[in-house]
Design an enzyme around this catalytic site. Structure first.
Site, PDB file in Angstrom:
ATOM      1  N   GLU A   8       5.270  -2.361   7.331  1.00 18.05           N
ATOM      2  CA  GLU A   8       5.319  -2.129   5.833  1.00 18.05           C
ATOM      3  C   GLU A   8       5.588  -3.509   5.241  1.00 18.05           C
ATOM      4  OE1 GLU A   8       6.864   1.424   4.090  1.00 18.05           O
ATOM      5  OE2 GLU A   8       6.849   2.227   5.954  1.00 18.05           O
ATOM      6  N   GLY A   9       4.636  -4.484   5.794  1.00 17.81           N
ATOM      7  CA  GLY A   9       4.597  -5.680   5.145  1.00 17.81           C
ATOM      8  C   GLY A   9       5.660  -6.735   5.907  1.00 17.81           C
TER       9      GLY A   9
END
Length: 380
Positions: free
Chosen positions: A363-364
Site C-alpha cells: 500500500e505504498g
C-alpha cells in the site's frame, strides 16, 4: 485536544483484544508454518462486525468510525498480522471504495455481503511493472459497448485466491494517461479469470497472496466504478485510507513485540537478576515504549482527520511511514531481548519481525510515502 478514548472505543478495543487472544492466538504459529488462510476466523470476524467496521449499517456494516478501526487493527495485529491484513484490505480498500464511489446497485449487490464477511474482497492495482508507479497500467479494459474485455496480470494480491469480489484497475485509453484508467468489479469465476499459485512469503504467511490473470474477461458495463476515467483517482483515494489501516497494523505488530519483550525481560534472569534490571535491556524497553507511543499518536491523528472529514493524504502517509519503521525497529530489538529464544518460533517475536517488513512495502512503499509527504510540505 482530547487524548482519552470514549467508553465505546474502549469496549471496541477490549472486544478485539479478547478475540485476538482467545481465537487468533491458539493456532497462529501453525497457520504461519502451513501458510494457512484463516477461513473460519474470517467468518467469525465478520460476525463481530470487523469486516465492515466503517460501513453504514444499512449496508450490513458496523457504522463505526476510523478511530474504532485503528483500535481493532492494532489488537488483531498484535497477535496475527495475516488475519489483520485481510480485515484491512476488506475495509479500507474494498468496502470504502464501493461505499464512497459505487452505485446503489453495486452497493446492494456486493457491499452488503462484503461488510458482513459473507464475501471477502481483494484490491487489484499492482502489476509486474506497475507497483509504485500506478499510472503504468498494462492491464487493459477495451470498451465493447455493453461490456469491457479485460486482459492483463495483477500480482501481490492479498486474499487473491480466497476473495469473492475483486476491484481491478485497468487502462481503457492509453492516450489519456491516468485519465484513461478505470476501476471494475470482477467476480470470482468469471470466464477467463484465473488465479495463479500462492506466493511463498517471508511474513504474513497466513494471508493468501496470488498473481491473477485476466484473459478476455467480459465485465458488464454496470460493473465499472464511477465515471469513465475515474479509476486512477479511485485508486489514490482508497489507498490513502488503506495507509491508515496498514499504519495501525504496523503499530499493532510493534506493540505485540514490545509486550512480549517486556514480559520476557521480567522473567529471564542473567548475572543474578532479571534482565530488565540491566540498563542495556531497560533502555531498549524505554526506546520501544517511546517510539510506539509516537507512532500511536500519528496513527490516531490520521484516523481523526478521516473522521473529521479533513484531507488525510499527508497524515496517513506520515503515520504509515513512521509506524512501519517503528514496527521493524521494535521487532528486531524484541528478538534481541529474547536472545536465542527470540530466534525460535514458540516465542512469537521472530514471526512478528518477519511480518513487520511488509508494512514498509505494501500500500505504498516508505519511499512513496516520502514523496507524498514532501509534496504536501513543499506545496505550502
Amino acid at each position: 485536544m482530547d487524548f482519552n478514548l470514549t467508553e465505546e472505543h474502549m469496549m471496541i478495543r477490549d472486544a478485539a483484544r479478547d478475540f485476538a487472544q482467545t481465537e487468533l492466538l491458539p493456532g497462529v504459529i501453525e497457520r504461519d508454518n502451513k501458510q494457512e488462510f484463516p477461513q473460519d476466523l474470517v467468518k467469525k470476524m465478520g460476525e463481530l462486525g470487523f469486516m465492515g467496521i466503517m460501513v453504514d449499517p444499512k449496508y450490513g456494516g458496523s457504522g463505526m468510525d476510523a478511530i474504532s478501526y485503528v483500535l481493532i487493527m492494532e489488537e488483531l495485529s498484535k497477535i496475527d498480522a495475516s488475519a489483520s491484513v485481510i480485515v484491512s484490505v476488506n475495509n479500507s480498500l474494498v468496502c470504502y471504495g464501493l461505499e464512497s464511489y459505487g452505485s446503489e446497485e453495486q452497493k446492494q449487490k456486493y457491499l452488503t455481503k462484503l461488510a458482513t464477511g459473507e464475501f471477502v474482497g481483494a484490491f487489484c492495482l499492482s502489476e509486474p511493472e506497475a507497483g509504485s508507479d500506478a499510472t503504468s497500467q498494462k492491464t487493459t479494459a477495451i470498451d465493447k459497448g455493453d461490456h469491457y474485455v479485460l486482459n492483463g496480470t495483477k500480482n501481490w494480491i492479498t486474499s487473491g485466491g480466497r476473495a469473492d469480489v475483486y476491484l481491478v484497475i485497468a487502462q481503457t485509453d492509453k492516450d489519456k494517461g491516468h485519465h484513461g484508467i478505470n476501476a471494475f468489479i470482477v467476480e470470482k469465476g468469471m470466464p477467463g479469470f484465473d488465479v495463479g499459485p500462492k506466493e511463498d512469503k517471508l511474513g504474513i504467511r497466513g494471508s493468501d497472496t496470488h498473481t491473477l490473470q485476466f484473459n478476455d474477461v467480459k465485465v458488464p458495463k454496470e460493473n465499472r466504478i464511477g465515471a469513465d476515467g475515474f479509476g486512477f483517482k479511485f485508486a489514490m483515494k482508497t489507498l490513502s485510507g488503506g495507509r491508515i489501516g496498514i499504519a495501525a497494523q504496523a503499530l499493532g505488530i510493534a506493540s505485540g513485540a514490545y509486550e512480549l519483550a517486556k514480559k520476557y525481560s521480567k522473567e529471564r534472569k542473567a548475572f543474578g537478576t532479571e534482565i530488565c534490571n540491566h540498563q542495556a535491556i531497560a533502555f531498549k524497553i524505554a526506546d520501544m515504549a517511546t517510539e510506539i507511543e509516537a507512532a500511536r499518536m500519528l496513527v490516531m491523528k490520521a484516523a481523526w482527520d478521516k473522521d473529521q472529514g479533513n484531507n488525510y493524504d499527508m497524515s496517513s502517509a506520515m503515520a504509515k511511514l513512521y509506524a512501519s519503521k517503528v514496527a521493524m525497529d521494535t521487532t528486531v530489538e524484541a528478538v534481541q531481548v529474547h536472545g536465542g529464544n527470540g530466534f525460535v518460533k514458540e516465542y512469537h517475536v521472530e514471526r512478528l519481525m518477519r511480518d513487520a517488513k511488509i508494512t514498509q512495502i505494501y500500500e505504498g512503499t516508505s519511499e512513496i510515502q516520502k514523496i507524498v509527504i514532501s509534496r504536501g510540505v513543499l506545496r505550502d
